[in-house]
Design an enzyme around this catalytic site. Structure first.
Site, PDB file in Angstrom:
ATOM      1  N   ASP A 139       7.317 -22.644  32.059  1.00  0.00           N
ATOM      2  CA  ASP A 139       7.323 -23.663  33.111  1.00  0.00           C
ATOM      3  C   ASP A 139       8.780 -24.058  33.349  1.00  0.00           C
ATOM      4  OD1 ASP A 139       6.641 -25.799  34.781  1.00  0.00           O
ATOM      5  OD2 ASP A 139       4.880 -26.292  33.575  1.00  0.00           O
ATOM      6  N   ASP A 159       8.169 -25.705  38.825  1.00  0.00           N
ATOM      7  CA  ASP A 159       7.743 -27.087  39.047  1.00  0.00           C
ATOM      8  C   ASP A 159       8.282 -27.624  40.377  1.00  0.00           C
ATOM      9  OD1 ASP A 159       6.564 -29.474  37.633  1.00  0.00           O
ATOM     10  OD2 ASP A 159       8.575 -30.262  37.959  1.00  0.00           O
ATOM     11  N   GLU A 166       4.933 -24.184  42.517  1.00  0.00           N
ATOM     12  CA  GLU A 166       4.143 -25.396  42.747  1.00  0.00           C
ATOM     13  C   GLU A 166       4.649 -26.047  44.030  1.00  0.00           C
ATOM     14  OE1 GLU A 166       2.851 -29.674  40.771  1.00  0.00           O
ATOM     15  OE2 GLU A 166       4.898 -28.973  40.567  1.00  0.00           O
ATOM     16  N   HIS A 179      -2.754 -29.943  34.545  1.00  0.00           N
ATOM     17  CA  HIS A 179      -2.401 -31.068  33.673  1.00  0.00           C
ATOM     18  C   HIS A 179      -2.133 -32.346  34.461  1.00  0.00           C
ATOM     19  CE1 HIS A 179       1.321 -29.459  35.179  1.00  0.00           C
ATOM     20  NE2 HIS A 179       1.931 -30.569  34.811  1.00  0.00           N
ATOM     21  N   ASP A 180      -2.138 -32.263  35.797  1.00  0.00           N
ATOM     22  CA  ASP A 180      -1.924 -33.450  36.634  1.00  0.00           C
ATOM     23  C   ASP A 180      -3.218 -33.923  37.299  1.00  0.00           C
ATOM     24  OD1 ASP A 180       0.867 -33.394  36.196  1.00  0.00           O
ATOM     25  OD2 ASP A 180       1.166 -31.978  37.842  1.00  0.00           O
TER      26      ASP A 180
HETATM   27  C1  GLC Z   1       5.060 -31.567  38.588  1.00  0.00           C
HETATM   28  C2  GLC Z   1       4.412 -31.513  37.230  1.00  0.00           C
HETATM   29  C3  GLC Z   1       4.174 -32.916  36.743  1.00  0.00           C
HETATM   30  C4  GLC Z   1       5.520 -33.598  36.621  1.00  0.00           C
HETATM   31  C5  GLC Z   1       6.286 -33.546  37.935  1.00  0.00           C
HETATM   32  C6  GLC Z   1       7.723 -33.879  37.727  1.00  0.00           C
HETATM   33  O1  GLC Z   1       4.226 -32.046  39.575  1.00  0.00           O
HETATM   34  O2  GLC Z   1       3.251 -30.746  37.289  1.00  0.00           O
HETATM   35  O3  GLC Z   1       3.490 -32.962  35.525  1.00  0.00           O
HETATM   36  O4  GLC Z   1       5.350 -34.924  36.234  1.00  0.00           O
HETATM   37  O5  GLC Z   1       6.258 -32.265  38.521  1.00  0.00           O
HETATM   38  O6  GLC Z   1       8.364 -32.860  37.014  1.00  0.00           O
END
Ligand code: GLC
Length: 543
Positions: A104, A205, A247, A321-322
């Protein structure tokens, strides 16, 4: 079991990925926090499930303000998770089992404890100062009123240099300045470090934010986003078999075609969220919930299926995980937990794209109901503080936390019915869901009708029949509010996926060309001419 050859470009199109949240996966040293040795210990479980790669949430050095999404050294393992030798062993042990490791990468921001930021604070002429986004102005006069995702202003005053710095997330997560070529080269060097260690690829990310323009208050899809992605791809992802997943909360279908252009100029696939935001009030945020309307979900997913076909590649997911647990969100986590978990999986795994299983989803794990004091996620805690201060009803705020908090996804994996569910011998860092005595991996492995074995079978289907990989998509009965049905077709192969999204018994007229076809999978054991509560089935024939 057959594994994909991961030295070939495009292997991910036939693969199933497993997202692993290391803090909550398996503890090996009794400190209550999951670690890399714990993952190694559980690799056989993932091999049995049949997944091809693990998306490993961040394990790099981090003060853990945002559970590792605040990295203080891109080329070091956080001691909480183990050592570099452990990581090397994980990569090697994964490879023996045909499981690649996907790191990641948090490239939009780093930790305020990163050497670069500590140097940047030393003065405006420090070479690292321009690695971040600064604006002049007095301490009472921020550059603009942009809000941070985790609450408060997106600008923080740094008295050390007498300037404001930008952070889209927490103030401990300063945004990196992608307009600085030296900064970009440093990031590429870190990426190459992990390529040399033998990883299979990267998840990027919030990558849609790297082209931002903080003055114009543009975060997603900024003017230079795709230019930067093409440079990143050319410089850091040189091997065409490396998988890269972007993402992108801000991606629509047209953007997705750029991100995942089959010419390989940007990334391998996009990880976008349009379908999963359909049960929130338009224009508001995730805490403002509305009921899901099935025709809208069908229309959204069908659009992505049809328009990206041959032009790009999508991720298939309901959980990460979010996000809260899907069986509690769009299924029924009480009397039909097992049926609805399997139904949702069927709906998703029948589609074109790369399916992602988020840890515990394969067990049908559910949301947890915690008092506010037991929550740990900073996004949840900040929202609670802000909304209570604004006069929201505390009962309503807690209801949205129970439905939407990221902590729902982050409780430890339920391995056994024993002490601390087999996750740790110490005190778990997060509460364990009390339903672990019923819902756990040991019980699931022993039960041939479990959610686990159903996922295993879905994964095998994807590897056996080409139509899952490249069949064209046709939505059936688009207006039906209870049934989600579609077909996928290649020249030779055809599947029909039928899913009942309700707890009612319904009827469905199977199209004539599927009469007498083979049943590939069904989430009920006995035959029936009706579509039972949360029933799902995949029918198949070939010419
Ligand atoms: C992404 C991650 C999340 C994190 C955010 C900031 O959305 O999936 O868990 O808090 O980015 O890095």
């Amino acid at each position: 079991m057959k594994y994909l050859d991961k030295s070939k470009r495009g292997w991910w199109e036939k693969a199933v990925f497993y997202e692993l949240y290391p803090k909550s996966f398996q503890d090996s040293n009794g400190d209550g926090v999951g670690d890399i040795r714990g993952i190694i210990h559980r690799l056989d479980y993932l091999q049995e499930l049949g997944v091809d790669a693990i998306w490993l949430c961040p394990v790099c050095a981090s003060p853990q303000v945002d559970n590792g999404y605040d990295i203080s050294d891109y080329c070091a393992i956080d001691p909480m998770f183990g050592t570099m030798a452990d990581m090397e062993e994980l990569i090697a042990e994964g490879r023996k089992r045909g499981i690649g490791i996907i790191m990641d990468l948090v490239l939009n921001h780093c930790s305020d404890q990163h050497f670069w930021f500590r140097e940047a604070l030393k003065g405006k002429d420090n070479p690292y100062h321009d690695f971040f986004i600064w604006r002049d102005g007095g301490p009472d006069c921020p550059p603009n009123q942009m809000r941070a995702t985790f609450g408060g202003l997106a600008w923080t005053w740094a008295p050390e240099v007498g300037q404001w710095y930008f952070h889209q997330f927490a103030e401990e997560q300063p945004d990196l300045n992608w307009d600085n070529p030296a900064m970009r080269q440093e990031l590429y060097r870190s990426i190459r470090f992990w390529v040399d260690k033998g990883v299979a690829g990267f998840r990027l990310d919030v990558i849609d934010q790297i082209g931002k323009d903080a003055d114009l208050e543009i975060t997603n899809n900024g003017p230079r986003l795709h230019e930067y992605l093409r440079e990143l791809s050319a410089e850091a992802f040189r091997e065409d078999w490396l998988v890269s997943v972007g993402e992108a909360w801000g991606a629509d279908i047209e953007r997705a075609k750029l991100y995942s252009n089959p010419d390989g100029s940007e990334l391998s696939m996009v990880f976008q969220f349009q379908h999963i935001c359909l049960d929130q009030e338009p224009g508001k945020d995730k805490w403002d919930m509305i009921p899901l309307e099935l025709p809208k979900l069908k229309a959204c997913l069908a659009d992505w299926q049809r328009q990206l076909h041959g032009k790009g590649w999508n991720s298939l997911f309901f959980n990460n995980h979010d996000l809260p647990r899907i069986v509690s969100r769009w299924g029924n986590d009480r009397e039909y937990r097992v049926e609805s978990a399997k139904m949702l999986a069927t709906m998703l795994h029948g589609m074109e794209g790369t399916p992602y299983i988020y840890q515990g989803e394969e067990l049908g794990m559910t949301n947890i109901c915690l008092p506010i004091e037991a929550h740990v996620d900073l996004e949840t805690l900040n929202m609670y503080g802000e909304r209570i201060a604004q006069g929201y009803d505390p009962g309503e705020v807690m209801a949205s936390i129970h439905a939407r908090s990221r902590d729902n996804a982050r409780t430890p994996i339920q391995w056994t019915a024993g002490k601390n569910t087999g996750f740790t011998t110490g005190d778990p860092w997060m509460p364990i869901n009390p339903n672990y005595t019923r819902i756990n991996a040991e019980a699931a492995l022993a039960d041939p009708d479990s959610v686990f074995h159903y996922y295993r079978k879905l994964i095998q289907l994807r590897k056996t029949y080409d139509v899952f990989h490249k069949g064209s998509f046709t939505l059936l009965c688009p207006e039906d509010e209870k049934i989600f049905a579609y077909t996928r077709d290649t020249e030779e192969e055809h599947i029909l996926v039928i899913c009942n999204f309700t707890d009612e018994t319904l009827t469905f007229d199977v199209p004539g060309n599927f009469w007498g076809s083979e049943m590939l999978i069904n989430n009920y054991v006995e035959d029936s001419h009706k579509l039972r509560p949360y029933e799902s089935v995949i029918l198949y024939y070939h010419d």
